[in-house]
Design an enzyme around this catalytic site. Structure first.
Site, short mmCIF file in Angstrom:
data_model
loop_
_atom_site.label_atom_id
_atom_site.label_comp_id
_atom_site.label_asym_id
_atom_site.label_seq_id
_atom_site.Cartn_x
_atom_site.Cartn_y
_atom_site.Cartn_z
N THR A 125 -2.22 3.46 -3.50
CA THR A 125 -1.25 3.88 -4.52
C THR A 125 -0.28 2.76 -4.86
O THR A 125 0.03 1.91 -4.01
CB THR A 125 -0.45 5.10 -4.03
OG1 THR A 125 0.63 5.37 -4.94
CG2 THR A 125 0.15 4.86 -2.66
N GLU A 127 2.74 3.20 -5.06
CA GLU A 127 3.93 3.44 -4.24
C GLU A 127 3.98 2.49 -3.03
O GLU A 127 5.03 2.35 -2.41
CB GLU A 127 3.97 4.89 -3.77
CG GLU A 127 4.30 5.89 -4.87
CD GLU A 127 5.75 5.83 -5.34
OE1 GLU A 127 6.62 5.47 -4.53
OE2 GLU A 127 5.99 6.16 -6.51
N TYR A 149 5.53 9.06 2.08
CA TYR A 149 4.19 9.11 1.48
C TYR A 149 3.61 7.70 1.37
O TYR A 149 2.47 7.45 1.76
CB TYR A 149 4.27 9.76 0.10
CG TYR A 149 3.08 9.51 -0.78
CD1 TYR A 149 1.85 10.10 -0.52
CD2 TYR A 149 3.17 8.67 -1.90
CE1 TYR A 149 0.74 9.86 -1.33
CE2 TYR A 149 2.09 8.43 -2.72
CZ TYR A 149 0.87 9.03 -2.43
OH TYR A 149 -0.22 8.78 -3.23
N LYS A 153 0.35 6.02 3.21
CA LYS A 153 -0.70 5.37 2.43
C LYS A 153 -0.88 3.91 2.88
O LYS A 153 -2.00 3.39 2.89
CB LYS A 153 -0.37 5.42 0.94
CG LYS A 153 -0.71 6.74 0.27
CD LYS A 153 -2.22 6.95 0.17
CE LYS A 153 -2.58 8.13 -0.70
NZ LYS A 153 -4.04 8.35 -0.77
#
Length: 338
Positions: A125, A127, A149, A153
């Site tokens: 991701t 992010e 999160y 990841k």
């Protein structure tokens, strides 16, 4: 000729459902992992469930993954399942790591033992880049998670890299670093979908008791207003069906790699809201209110991807513009909430 087999975790979600359709169209036999508590709610795959082979389990249960892989024996595995909300991850840090982080490693390890030649796609991701000052971001941009999160990841991303480099038994694991990608199948806990659902409910004058709820259990529109967090958040938004093709292309290569998938354009949440309300002739300023409860503890971004490598290696580039994406989502929700 024997059909290729693809196994998808998170098959009922936005990306999983579009990917399942895409692979079926290409002649694959498609299987997927469905959470036990979602057995009676297949959501996005209801229309194709009879064409799929579904298994019940979750990423925290290595046994459920193993049993599915033993029976299905896939050629390709797409690990898309995750607790995918950055805001929600602050409230459930351990659960997020168990599903999104160590859950991915459960998939890698079970695949290595049962289907060692299977090619694996790991959903990374944007992010990962968190509070980066480097704009745009590419495959060489340092990883700097700014929410649980993203940290989960990042763990899965690095474990995929380690599995690739393992000299005793290396695995083919390609990591797609996908920037934000949306569609009418996006969950209601994501800001883009909240906006388009709000537009539909307001335009169609939906009764208060029929308006869907947000992640806090409150109506998305209350007293004619949509509550949102920081409108200045900057993101690179693409269309999920475009990005599905890139996932598949990564597993058609001879060697696994990390590849950014993005549009190369940055827009604010405020721009998304303006476009969405404008699509039905309304001014977002009349309907949007900011609420600190929707603001994450740490801001991230601006997140905007450089997809040069995807274009060079995969021959991939986005097909859907930002404005087209907003229009697709608004019109789909206008029809759904009518």
């Amino acid at each position: 000729m024997t059909k290729k087999k693809a196994f998808i975790t998170g098959i009922t979600g936005q990306d999983g459902s579009y990917l399942a359709e895409f692979l079926l169209d290409k002649g694959y036999e498609v299987g997927g992992l469905v959470r036990r508590n979602a057995v009676n709610d297949l959501g996005n795959i209801k229309h194709i469930k009879d064409e799929l082979k579904l298994y019940h389990g979750d990423l925290q249960s290595g046994e459920s993954i193993a049993l599915a892989l033993l029976d299905f024996k896939p050629d390709e595995i797409y690990n898309l399942a995750a607790q995918s909300s950055p805001l929600a991850s602050f409230a459930d840090k351990l659960g997020t790591m168990a599903i999104t982080g160590t859950g991915a490693v459960n998939v890698f390890e079970r695949a290595k033992a049962i289907v060692p030649k299977a090619k694996i796609y790991q959903a990374s991701t944007s992010e990962l880049f968190g509070e980066t000052k480097i704009v745009p971001q590419n495959e060489e941009t340092p990883v700097a998670p700014a929410n649980p999160y993203a940290a989960a990841k990042a763990y899965a991303h690095w474990m995929a890299s380690i599995a690739r480099r393992d000299k005793k038994q290396s695995q083919f694991i390609a990591c797609g670093i996908l920037f934000n990608h949306e569609s009418p199948r996006r969950g209601l806990n994501f800001v883009t979908r909240k906006i388009t659902v709000a537009v539909a409910c307001i335009k169609n004058k939906i009764a208060q008791e029929k308006i869907p709820l947000n992640e806090f259990g409150e109506p998305i529109v209350k007293n004619g207003k949509l509550k949102m967090g920081y409108l200045g958040s900057q993101r690179d938004w693409g269309y999920s069906p475009d990005y599905i093709e890139a996932m598949w292309l990564m597993l058609q290569q001879d060697t696994p790699d990390d590849i950014v998938v993005a549009t190369g354009e940055v827009h604010t949440v405020e721009e998304f809201a303006r476009e969405a309300f404008m699509a039905v002739g309304l001014d977002y300023k009349d309907y949007v209110e900011t609420d600190p409860s929707f603001v994450p503890p740490i801001y991230t971004g601006p997140l905007v991807g450089d997809y040069s490598k995807a274009k060079k290696v995969l021959g991939w580039e986005p097909k859907t513009t930002f404005k087209e994406l907003v229009q697709i989502m608004v019109h789909a929700d206008l029809a759904k909430f009518s």
